[in-house]
Design a protein around this motif. Structure first.
Motif, PDB file in Angstrom:
ATOM      1  N   GLN A 125       0.826  -1.213   0.000  1.00 25.47           N
ATOM      2  CA  GLN A 125       0.000   0.000   0.000  1.00 25.47           C
ATOM      3  C   GLN A 125       0.859   1.261   0.000  1.00 25.47           C
ATOM      4  O   GLN A 125       0.520   2.248  -0.660  1.00 25.47           O
ATOM      5  CB  GLN A 125      -0.938  -0.014   1.206  1.00 25.47           C
ATOM      6  N   VAL A 126       1.967   1.226   0.733  1.00 28.43           N
ATOM      7  CA  VAL A 126       2.887   2.367   0.746  1.00 28.43           C
ATOM      8  C   VAL A 126       3.426   2.621  -0.657  1.00 28.43           C
ATOM      9  O   VAL A 126       3.410   3.755  -1.164  1.00 28.43           O
ATOM     10  CB  VAL A 126       4.058   2.104   1.721  1.00 28.43           C
ATOM     11  N   ILE A 127       3.893   1.579  -1.301  1.00 29.89           N
ATOM     12  CA  ILE A 127       4.493   1.713  -2.638  1.00 29.89           C
ATOM     13  C   ILE A 127       3.442   2.167  -3.647  1.00 29.89           C
ATOM     14  O   ILE A 127       3.704   3.025  -4.500  1.00 29.89           O
ATOM     15  CB  ILE A 127       5.156   0.385  -3.044  1.00 29.89           C
ATOM     16  N   ALA A 128       2.241   1.635  -3.545  1.00 31.43           N
ATOM     17  CA  ALA A 128       1.167   2.044  -4.459  1.00 31.43           C
ATOM     18  C   ALA A 128       0.842   3.523  -4.295  1.00 31.43           C
ATOM     19  O   ALA A 128       0.549   4.220  -5.284  1.00 31.43           O
ATOM     20  CB  ALA A 128      -0.080   1.199  -4.212  1.00 31.43           C
ATOM     21  N   TYR A 129       0.908   4.028  -3.071  1.00 30.83           N
ATOM     22  CA  TYR A 129       0.610   5.449  -2.836  1.00 30.83           C
ATOM     23  C   TYR A 129       1.650   6.348  -3.499  1.00 30.83           C
ATOM     24  O   TYR A 129       1.313   7.346  -4.135  1.00 30.83           O
ATOM     25  CB  TYR A 129       0.546   5.746  -1.334  1.00 30.83           C
ATOM     26  N   PHE A 130       2.923   5.996  -3.362  1.00 36.03           N
ATOM     27  CA  PHE A 130       3.984   6.890  -3.832  1.00 36.03           C
ATOM     28  C   PHE A 130       4.359   6.702  -5.298  1.00 36.03           C
ATOM     29  O   PHE A 130       4.996   7.583  -5.887  1.00 36.03           O
ATOM     30  CB  PHE A 130       5.248   6.698  -2.976  1.00 36.03           C
ATOM     31  N   GLU A 131       3.990   5.577  -5.916  1.00 37.01           N
ATOM     32  CA  GLU A 131       4.576   5.246  -7.212  1.00 37.01           C
ATOM     33  C   GLU A 131       4.191   6.211  -8.338  1.00 37.01           C
ATOM     34  O   GLU A 131       4.930   6.333  -9.319  1.00 37.01           O
ATOM     35  CB  GLU A 131       4.240   3.801  -7.605  1.00 37.01           C
ATOM     36  N   ASP A 132       3.072   6.935  -8.216  1.00 35.65           N
ATOM     37  CA  ASP A 132       2.709   7.883  -9.269  1.00 35.65           C
ATOM     38  C   ASP A 132       2.988   9.331  -8.865  1.00 35.65           C
ATOM     39  O   ASP A 132       2.484  10.270  -9.488  1.00 35.65           O
ATOM     40  CB  ASP A 132       1.227   7.730  -9.645  1.00 35.65           C
ATOM     41  N   LYS A 133       3.804   9.513  -7.814  1.00 38.62           N
ATOM     42  CA  LYS A 133       4.099  10.859  -7.324  1.00 38.62           C
ATOM     43  C   LYS A 133       5.567  11.196  -7.541  1.00 38.62           C
ATOM     44  O   LYS A 133       6.427  10.324  -7.510  1.00 38.62           O
ATOM     45  CB  LYS A 133       3.732  10.972  -5.847  1.00 38.62           C
ATOM     46  N   LYS A 134       5.842  12.481  -7.726  1.00 37.33           N
ATOM     47  CA  LYS A 134       7.214  12.951  -7.882  1.00 37.33           C
ATOM     48  C   LYS A 134       7.635  13.626  -6.583  1.00 37.33           C
ATOM     49  O   LYS A 134       6.953  14.530  -6.104  1.00 37.33           O
ATOM     50  CB  LYS A 134       7.323  13.924  -9.055  1.00 37.33           C
ATOM     51  N   PHE A 135       8.754  13.176  -6.015  1.00 31.44           N
ATOM     52  CA  PHE A 135       9.255  13.782  -4.785  1.00 31.44           C
ATOM     53  C   PHE A 135      10.780  13.663  -4.780  1.00 31.44           C
ATOM     54  O   PHE A 135      11.358  12.792  -5.435  1.00 31.44           O
ATOM     55  CB  PHE A 135       8.635  13.120  -3.552  1.00 31.44           C
ATOM     56  N   ASP A 136      11.416  14.546  -4.034  1.00 30.96           N
ATOM     57  CA  ASP A 136      12.869  14.683  -4.083  1.00 30.96           C
ATOM     58  C   ASP A 136      13.593  13.909  -2.984  1.00 30.96           C
ATOM     59  O   ASP A 136      14.802  13.675  -3.071  1.00 30.96           O
ATOM     60  CB  ASP A 136      13.249  16.158  -3.988  1.00 30.96           C
ATOM     61  N   ALA A 137      12.887  13.563  -1.919  1.00 28.74           N
ATOM     62  CA  ALA A 137      13.483  12.795  -0.820  1.00 28.74           C
ATOM     63  C   ALA A 137      12.351  12.154  -0.038  1.00 28.74           C
ATOM     64  O   ALA A 137      11.193  12.586  -0.114  1.00 28.74           O
ATOM     65  CB  ALA A 137      14.327  13.692   0.082  1.00 28.74           C
ATOM     66  N   LEU A 138      12.703  11.131   0.746  1.00 26.08           N
ATOM     67  CA  LEU A 138      11.699  10.404   1.513  1.00 26.08           C
ATOM     68  C   LEU A 138      12.193  10.229   2.951  1.00 26.08           C
ATOM     69  O   LEU A 138      13.323   9.796   3.177  1.00 26.08           O
ATOM     70  CB  LEU A 138      11.453   9.028   0.877  1.00 26.08           C
ATOM     71  N   GLY A 139      11.350  10.588   3.901  1.00 32.33           N
ATOM     72  CA  GLY A 139      11.659  10.391   5.314  1.00 32.33           C
ATOM     73  C   GLY A 139      10.740   9.356   5.922  1.00 32.33           C
ATOM     74  O   GLY A 139       9.531   9.360   5.667  1.00 32.33           O
ATOM     75  N   VAL A 140      11.311   8.469   6.716  1.00 32.14           N
ATOM     76  CA  VAL A 140      10.546   7.403   7.371  1.00 32.14           C
ATOM     77  C   VAL A 140      10.780   7.484   8.875  1.00 32.14           C
ATOM     78  O   VAL A 140      11.911   7.324   9.342  1.00 32.14           O
ATOM     79  CB  VAL A 140      10.947   5.999   6.859  1.00 32.14           C
TER      80      VAL A 140
END
Length: 293
Positions: free
Chosen positions: A42-57
């Motif tokens: 679900q996490v990957i499906a949410y982000f896969e069509d978005k453009k972002f420069d960095a990811l924080g977890v």
């Protein structure tokens, strides 16, 4: 302005969002934490069509946040079923080629409050969450605190309240701070969740007794300029004045600083970012990933 991705990986639910370097959240989604396979899909499906420069977890733990460690990015000895030893950052890197930063949810929240919230403009702070568990993160000298791993301030030893016979619920230490004062301890000790107890119930004096002991230790060891307390249990507003009162009593006048002697109501506070402390903390971790490049 660069776009940031954020994951607040909680033991109960995951929150994913997109925001910016000012701590603004443009959108978010949440879903229950189940197995790693289901949840991360679900996490990957949410982000896969978005453009972002960095990811924080910012993740529930224990985790390995030490970047030169062979298990960096892993959840380690968590009691959460199925998640022990899971390589979260490794999974994310299979799908997203951006700088990433991985830390505890409470270290992230501490960084968020330091960057945009109650500790903005200060040099140090501690963020404590009191909910299903108890954890704390710290910023000292503008840097998140790490060592062998990350701080585990929820598992310190505390003196037992004179009227408390509860054995504690922590599976590792029984009657540590988390075992005596987290949400499940309130439920098991009193037979009701904290939200169902009256504001004048004796549970709250006992709860403040344990939490104030923790704050004494944190204040003496790290000397933070602000102590920020969040999480579900801290929504019981009657806790704050009692914690402050007991903190001053336990310090016994030893720390002579106006923040404690005169302005303790501004020293021990609720998160300025409120319920956004966690997701904003993950944004702050993403921002830090860009700065560290």
């Amino acid at each position: 302005m660069r776009v940031l991705g954020a994951i607040e990986a909680g033991g109960t639910k995951f929150v994913c969002g997109i925001g910016n370097e000012e701590g603004e959240i443009f959108e978010r989604v949440s879903f229950p934490t189940t197995t790693p396979e289901e949840t991360m899909a679900q996490v990957i499906a949410y982000f896969e069509d978005k453009k972002f420069d960095a990811l924080g977890v910012g993740s529930f733990g224990p985790i390995d946040p030490i970047k030169n460690s062979p298990t960096y990015g892993h959840i380690t000895t968590t009691p959460k079923p199925f998640w022990g030893g899971y390589d979260m950052i490794g999974k994310l890197k299979e799908h997203f080629d951006v700088p990433m930063n991985f830390d505890t949810d409470v270290n992230g929240a501490a960084l968020g409050e330091y960057t945009w919230g109650a500790a903005k403009g200060l040099d140090s702070c501690i963020y404590i969450t009191v909910g299903t568990g108890i954890g704390a993160g710290a910023v000292v000298g503008g840097q998140l605190v790490h060592g062998l791993s990350h701080p585990e301030m929820g598992h310190i030893s505390v003196r037992r309240h004179p009227n408390d016979t509860f054995e504690g619920f922590c599976p590792f230490h029984a009657d540590c701070l988390e075992g005596m004062a987290a949400g499940p301890a309130i439920l098991k000790r009193w037979g009701k969740a904290g939200a169902e107890l009256a504001a004048d119930h004796p549970a709250w004096e006992m709860e403040a007794y344990y939490l104030a002991q923790a704050l004494v230790n944190y204040a003496l060891i790290l000397s933070p300029q602000k102590i920020i307390m969040g999480g579900g249990v801290m929504k019981q507003e009657q806790l704050f004045p009692e914690i402050r009162r007991q903190l001053k009593k336990l310090l016994g006048g030893y720390v002579q600083h106006p923040s404690i002697t005169e302005h303790i109501d501004q020293y021990v506070v609720y998160p300025e970012l409120g319920d956004n402390a966690g997701i904003c903390g993950s944004l702050a971790l993403a921002k830090l990933a860009l700065e560290e490049q």
